[in-house]
Design a protein around this motif. Structure first.
Motif: not given
Length: 338
Positions: A221-227
């Protein structure tokens, strides 16, 4: 790779954190077309005004968490955390983490993943790991489509986080791809140490019968910036190609040392940590895999032993479960600049 190990030093963490107002809290429910039924969950968020103080996620075994139900959300933009529970878990399982991050200033949304949640478990259907990312992406769609809610979300700080199978969900949402053969090889070689692999074998479920293409597809999901992945599952048999599209800001948290480390989520033994040279890695010991679950009440071990669910509350000698929780909250809060 920036590695921080807190081995046998969790006693350095203050026993009591500074007093904060309880996190705001609301439940959520929405149709999930990919499951053909409703998706249930909860939202924790920062608030500076009172709501109805209630204790959630408590029972005879676990201590609950105090929240401020239906309190107004604090003004301004906040980081957003999409939080995924482990296999057979529940939004209650990580309520301590959700509330802790919300008290620090994050919005946290968690769901009960159909087919792999406590009280809603299907051994064969739970293998369709991609549906868990679809759950979180659906909720994220709805969240950002609500202008009243979306105005409070900082799009530069949207984290996918999770524990165990939920740790895999977070990594997958962040761009990591899986390897079906790696999982089947793990089960063949480590079955004696894996309850899930044993259950699959007893049920005669063949993982190889699932579509290898679907299993290994990207669900980023390209809205995710951190994991942030706490003891993530499904990391065996991966190579650099599987991780090539993973977001750049990744934190791995490992629980336990030596024999206290759960084989199925040991990202060192699987070689996964070596694929992420830029990841932040936090290893916490003494601890065990289940130290990431809620704080246990006195007598909890006996109750669980009678029900056949120990060692959920049986931590290794010297473990400070509250300290483990505090270290995890601090690490994720730092990732989000809180």
């Amino acid at each position: 790779m920036r590695v921080v190990s807190l081995l046998f030093a969790l006693s350095l963490i203050p026993a009591l954190a500074a007093e904060t107002d309880p996190a705001g809290y609301r439940t959520l429910s929405m149709p999930a077309p990919h499951h053909g039924r409703m998706l249930e969950g909860a939202i924790w968020y920062p608030t500076d005004e009172p709501g109805d103080e209630v204790v959630i996620a408590g029972n005879a075994v676990f201590h609950g968490v105090t929240v401020s139900e239906n309190a107004p959300m604090a003004d301004g933009q906040h980081p957003l955390v999409m939080l995924s529970h482990g296999l057979g878990g529940h939004v209650r399982s990580l309520a301590w983490l959700a509330a802790g991050l919300a008290e620090r200033g994050a919005i946290v949304i968690a769901v009960n993943h159909p087919n792999s949640t406590w009280g809603d478990f299907d051994l064969e259907a739970m293998l369709e790991h991609w549906t868990r990312v679809q759950d979180l992406s659906l909720v994220l769609d709805k969240t950002l489509a609500d202008s009243d809610f979306a105005q409070h979300v900082d799009p530069q700080r949207i984290m996918a986080a999770g524990f165990s199978y939920g740790g895999w969900t977070a990594l997958s949402m962040g761009g990591l791809r899986s390897n079906q053969e790696g999982f089947t090889t793990y089960c063949r070689e480590h079955r004696a140490r894996s309850a899930v692999c044993q259950d699959l074998a007893r049920a005669g479920i063949n993982v190889g019968a699932l579509s290898a293409e679907t299993w290994a597809a990207s669900y980023a999901d390209d809205r995710i910036t951190h994991v942030a992945a706490i003891d993530p599952a499904l990391t065996w048999g991966l190579n650099a190609g599987h991780a090539s599209d993973l977001v750049g800001h990744v934190t791995l948290i490992g629980l336990g040392k030596g024999d206290d480390r759960l084989a199925g989520t040991d990202f060192d033994a699987s070689g996964f940590a070596g694929l992420l040279p830029d990841a932040d890695i936090l290893r916490l010991a003494p601890a065990s895999h289940f130290s990431a679950l809620s704080l246990c009440k006195p007598g909890a071990e006996a109750i669980l032993e009678a029900e056949g669910d120990d060692p959920v509350c049986t931590d290794p000698d010297g473990t400070d479960r509250a300290g483990v929780h505090a270290a995890i909250i601090d690490r994720l809060a730092a990732d989000l600049d809180l």
